[in-house]
Write a protein that holds these residues in place. Structure first.
Motif, PDB file in Angstrom:
ATOM      1  N   SER A   9       1.207  -1.236   0.176  1.00  0.00           N
ATOM      2  CA  SER A   9      -0.142   0.084  -0.194  1.00  0.00           C
ATOM      3  C   SER A   9       0.739   1.403   0.255  1.00  0.00           C
ATOM      4  O   SER A   9       0.665   1.986  -0.442  1.00  0.00           O
ATOM      5  CB  SER A   9      -1.062  -0.056   1.509  1.00  0.00           C
ATOM      6  OG  SER A   9      -1.751  -1.299   1.285  1.00  0.00           O
ATOM      7  N   LEU A  10       1.835   1.372   0.653  1.00  0.00           N
ATOM      8  CA  LEU A  10       2.784   1.923   1.087  1.00  0.00           C
ATOM      9  C   LEU A  10       4.160   2.567  -0.132  1.00  0.00           C
ATOM     10  O   LEU A  10       3.844   3.818  -0.576  1.00  0.00           O
ATOM     11  CB  LEU A  10       3.705   2.590   2.324  1.00  0.00           C
ATOM     12  CG  LEU A  10       2.964   1.984   3.581  1.00  0.00           C
ATOM     13  CD1 LEU A  10       4.372   1.942   4.309  1.00  0.00           C
ATOM     14  CD2 LEU A  10       2.402   3.525   4.007  1.00  0.00           C
ATOM     15  N   LEU A  50       3.066   6.045  -2.545  1.00  0.00           N
ATOM     16  CA  LEU A  50       3.933   7.360  -2.466  1.00  0.00           C
ATOM     17  C   LEU A  50       4.629   7.381  -3.846  1.00  0.00           C
ATOM     18  O   LEU A  50       4.969   8.497  -4.456  1.00  0.00           O
ATOM     19  CB  LEU A  50       5.140   5.943  -1.749  1.00  0.00           C
ATOM     20  CG  LEU A  50       4.983   6.946  -0.025  1.00  0.00           C
ATOM     21  CD1 LEU A  50       6.848   5.657   0.102  1.00  0.00           C
ATOM     22  CD2 LEU A  50       5.284   8.244  -0.076  1.00  0.00           C
ATOM     23  N   LEU A  51       4.316   5.894  -4.536  1.00  0.00           N
ATOM     24  CA  LEU A  51       4.456   6.640  -6.329  1.00  0.00           C
ATOM     25  C   LEU A  51       3.261   7.189  -6.744  1.00  0.00           C
ATOM     26  O   LEU A  51       3.247   8.129  -7.528  1.00  0.00           O
ATOM     27  CB  LEU A  51       3.909   4.885  -6.690  1.00  0.00           C
ATOM     28  CG  LEU A  51       3.912   5.253  -8.591  1.00  0.00           C
ATOM     29  CD1 LEU A  51       5.630   5.293  -9.051  1.00  0.00           C
ATOM     30  CD2 LEU A  51       4.161   3.498  -8.887  1.00  0.00           C
ATOM     31  N   GLU A  52       2.361   6.653  -6.307  1.00  0.00           N
ATOM     32  CA  GLU A  52       1.352   8.467  -6.623  1.00  0.00           C
ATOM     33  C   GLU A  52       1.312  10.134  -5.780  1.00  0.00           C
ATOM     34  O   GLU A  52       0.997  10.870  -6.903  1.00  0.00           O
ATOM     35  CB  GLU A  52       0.064   8.178  -5.735  1.00  0.00           C
ATOM     36  CG  GLU A  52      -0.639   6.741  -6.168  1.00  0.00           C
ATOM     37  CD  GLU A  52      -1.913   6.088  -6.127  1.00  0.00           C
ATOM     38  OE1 GLU A  52      -2.306   7.224  -5.220  1.00  0.00           O
ATOM     39  OE2 GLU A  52      -3.424   5.650  -6.524  1.00  0.00           O
ATOM     40  N   LEU A  53       1.495  10.084  -5.201  1.00  0.00           N
ATOM     41  CA  LEU A  53       2.103  11.534  -4.401  1.00  0.00           C
ATOM     42  C   LEU A  53       3.828  11.952  -4.895  1.00  0.00           C
ATOM     43  O   LEU A  53       3.371  12.976  -5.549  1.00  0.00           O
ATOM     44  CB  LEU A  53       2.937  11.166  -2.998  1.00  0.00           C
ATOM     45  CG  LEU A  53       1.870  10.372  -2.242  1.00  0.00           C
ATOM     46  CD1 LEU A  53       2.625  10.731  -0.770  1.00  0.00           C
ATOM     47  CD2 LEU A  53       1.116  12.099  -1.575  1.00  0.00           C
ATOM     48  N   LEU A 108      13.646   1.785  -6.337  1.00  0.00           N
ATOM     49  CA  LEU A 108      13.809   2.225  -5.043  1.00  0.00           C
ATOM     50  C   LEU A 108      12.857   2.276  -3.530  1.00  0.00           C
ATOM     51  O   LEU A 108      13.432   2.255  -2.586  1.00  0.00           O
ATOM     52  CB  LEU A 108      14.867   4.230  -4.913  1.00  0.00           C
ATOM     53  CG  LEU A 108      15.791   4.271  -6.191  1.00  0.00           C
ATOM     54  CD1 LEU A 108      16.255   5.213  -6.585  1.00  0.00           C
ATOM     55  CD2 LEU A 108      16.966   2.886  -5.591  1.00  0.00           C
ATOM     56  N   VAL A 109      12.168   2.943  -4.102  1.00  0.00           N
ATOM     57  CA  VAL A 109      10.898   3.095  -2.676  1.00  0.00           C
ATOM     58  C   VAL A 109      10.736   1.588  -3.033  1.00  0.00           C
ATOM     59  O   VAL A 109      10.886   1.160  -1.598  1.00  0.00           O
ATOM     60  CB  VAL A 109       9.671   3.966  -3.449  1.00  0.00           C
ATOM     61  CG1 VAL A 109       8.988   3.373  -2.468  1.00  0.00           C
ATOM     62  CG2 VAL A 109       9.907   5.420  -4.042  1.00  0.00           C
TER      63      VAL A 109
END
Length: 654
Positions: free
Chosen positions: A385-386, A390-393, A402-403
């Motif tokens: 989910s994170l 973060l990809l959408e942010l 990397l994420v």
């Protein structure tokens, strides 16, 4: 006499004619007759003499390709064809569909798929098929995707030098996302590995301190509302003092000549807050403290501003936000964890980026993003989910490898120390959450070992006083109903009756002076709406019902509201098997019956609380629970962002 016609009008007219000549008794519409299926086929075949079974004419095989069923699912009870034809059903690999066919209660809101539901449920009952959801497959896919993304990126960087021919123009991927700003090397990966590992350690410490603080707050909040208000005032004053006092500890910094924004910022938000600095200077610590959390995160994520925040300012801000987030959560204000964790993680990442400035070529803003990811992975453990959030942010697919890497590392490291923050909150609140798998020590016990008493049972026809006293003394949600002579030859389990249904029956006061079966007469006086589940806090309470002394000595028949087919297990069944059965069927109660005859018909009732490690290990402390370090990729976060309501729930009755 059986009258059959194409129209109901003709049947009524014929019955009227017969009634004039003979004395007749109308038996009503016929539900079942002999050879009904054959008659339906003969009736439906009228005018279809040119139709038949379809064969494939393009091949030498004579297999049947298909068939039209004129009355498919005509039986409203079984959802089958009345002429006996069965049609193949394809099972979708959906976890929701699996829960649906295993739990018949869920079918009430999904009538539109009742045909497939009944067929699949029949297969499950007859053990023709079995449906399972493998959570390990999700984590294997996630890990494989992370490895593929990193390897793919390495090949793209290698081919961008022109050594791979046409592949150097982005031929390895569907969308070309390579750019000079997003390139990274082996040294950068080492910095990312360090960032994820330390972020996991900080996240586990954060969870540990949150657990200790919440335990202290639970004791403080029990002292009354005034103490809660004083605690909120104290935290508010402390936060205000830090926000306005700490910026005085740092010196003003000259505005950079290459700044793309106004320096110092005169609006409410901005990267450069003057805070008592003269013209042309700004206070970097005030730029973080005196902004909203969203603006502060945006400032930390900003790129091409390597020297905007000094190392000392980042360290002060990180330490303050880290501990303020811990002591703020749990007080009587709507304060969450997601944004404070992102803010602390972004500060930590930017600080690491400044420390690795001479070693890594990554932008400090990118380090801030990865630091936020490592903190989120270390505290909440919601890797998949994170990663999507973060990809959408960031709206940058190039950051995905990397994420994913930093999330996997931080979660793996943090799992070696404790569980996720939401798991700890659930445990602290005493909510009986069940894991997807049974604990290893459960294989050493049987279902009868964890049954605790005393067991409260009702007779099929029970005295009102006994029911009222049991409801007043216990908070149980269900009670076993046991039939005894003269209503049965020997004591036998009749079923389970819910507390809410008992209250509805008591409120109506349909009692009898004699101990007799009158359930059918009582049931006619109710409608299904009367027994519907009420909303939160709107149900009937035993304190709201008053009884006369004469009513307490009367009797009430519980058979009409008793669930005559509860889920039961033998007392010698493995506790691990019973736990899996309890969770997969989404049960709330499970009856434990004796293995041998000559004993009471029920041993006890198992609820979610009876399967929790606290209860089992409390009864048998000599059994050691299985504590595996680094349960990476095996345990997933149990809550999404929209389901973080554990702090508002006080208790769940059994």
């Amino acid at each position: 006499m059986l009258i059959a016609a194409q129209r109901k009008k003709d049947i009524l007219q014929f019955k009227k004619m017969l009634g004039k000549e003979f004395e007749m008794k109308d038996l009503g519409a016929t539900k079942k007759i002999l050879d009904q299926a054959l008659m339906r086929q003969l009736m439906s075949s009228e005018g279809t003499t040119n139709c038949g079974i379809l064969f494939d004419s393009q091949s030498a095989r004579s297999d049947v390709v298909g068939m039209v069923d004129v009355d498919y699912a005509g039986n409203l009870d079984s959802k089958r064809s009345t002429n006996g034809y069965e049609k193949d059903v394809h099972i979708c690999d959906s976890q929701s569909a699996i829960y649906l066919v295993r739990n018949q209660v869920l079918h009430a809101r999904t009538e539109y798929i009742d045909v497939r539901y009944h067929k699949i449920r029949e297969w499950l009952t007859s053990e023709i098929v079995d449906l399972k959801w493998r959570s390990a497959l999700l984590w294997r896919t996630f890990f494989t995707t992370a490895v593929v993304a990193i390897v793919l990126r390495a090949f793209i960087e290698f081919c961008s030098t022109g050594k791979c021919g046409l592949f150097g123009n982005g031929g390895l991927i569907m969308y070309d996302v390579s750019s000079a700003e997003g390139t990274y090397s082996g040294k950068d990966l080492l910095a990312v590995l360090f960032l994820g590992g330390v972020g996991g350690i900080f996240g586990s410490i954060y969870n540990y301190l949150i657990d200790k603080v919440l335990r202290v707050y639970s004791i403080i909040n029990e002292k009354g509302p005034y103490i809660k208000i004083l605690l909120v005032i104290f935290i508010s004053v402390l936060t205000t003092a830090c926000s306005f006092g700490l910026p005085w500890l740092v010196k003003c910094t000259a505005c950079p000549s290459s700044a793309k924004e106004e320096c110092p910022s005169e609006s409410e938000s901005g990267n450069y807050k003057s805070f008592q600095c003269e013209s042309g200077y700004y206070n970097d610590l005030a730029s973080l403290f005196l902004n909203t959390n969203d603006d502060a995160i945006r400032n930390l994520f900003s790129t091409s501003t390597e020297k905007e925040f000094k190392i000392s300012s980042l360290f002060i801000f990180f330490t303050t936000i880290y501990f303020l987030g811990i002591i703020t959560y749990g007080i009587a204000i709507p304060a969450g964890l997601f944004i404070p964790v992102i803010l602390a993680g972004a500060t930590y990442g930017r600080l690491v980026g400044r420390l690795f400035d001479t070693m890594s070529t990554l932008d400090p803003g990118l380090f801030a993003l990865l630091g936020a990811a490592s903190f989120l992975g270390g505290t909440m453990r919601m890797t998949v989910s994170l990663c999507v959030i973060l990809l959408e942010l960031t709206n940058d697919l190039l950051l995905l490898p990397l994420v994913m890497l930093v999330l996997l590392i931080s979660k793996t490291v943090a799992d070696c120390f404790n569980k996720g923050v939401y798991d700890q909150i659930v445990k602290l609140k005493g909510l009986p959450y069940m894991e997807a798998h049974a604990e290893p020590y459960m294989r050493q016990l049987v279902a009868g070992d964890v049954v605790t008493g005393p067991l409260v049972t009702f007779a099929g026809v029970e005295k009102v006083a006994n029911i009222v006293h049991s409801l007043q003394l216990t908070n149980h949600n269900a009670f076993p109903v046991v039939d005894e002579p003269p209503f049965s030859d020997a004591p036998e389990l009749c079923g389970l009756v819910l507390r809410s249904h008992l209250l509805v029956l008591l409120k109506a006061k349909y009692f009898s002076e004699e101990r007799e079966l009158n359930g059918r007469d009582i049931l006619k006086k109710f409608s299904p709406v009367d027994f519907a589940k009420p909303g939160s806090g709107k149900g009937i309470k035993i304190e709201d019902i008053t009884f006369e002394e004469e009513e307490m000595e009367m009797y009430i028949d519980l058979h009409p509201i008793t669930n005559a087919s509860p889920y039961t297990v033998v007392e010698t069944m493995s506790l691990a098997k019973a736990a899996i059965l309890f969770r997969e069927l989404a049960l709330r109660h499970m009856c434990v019956v004796p293995k041998s005859q000559g004993r009471p018909p029920i041993v006890g009732i198992l609820t979610r609380h009876d399967f929790t490690p606290e209860h089992v290990l409390g009864l048998y402390p000599h059994i050691k629970g299985h504590k595996a370090c680094c349960r990476n990729w095996e345990s997933t976060a149990r809550f999404t962002l929209g389901s973080v309501i554990a702090s508002e729930v006080n208790s769940i009755p059994i």
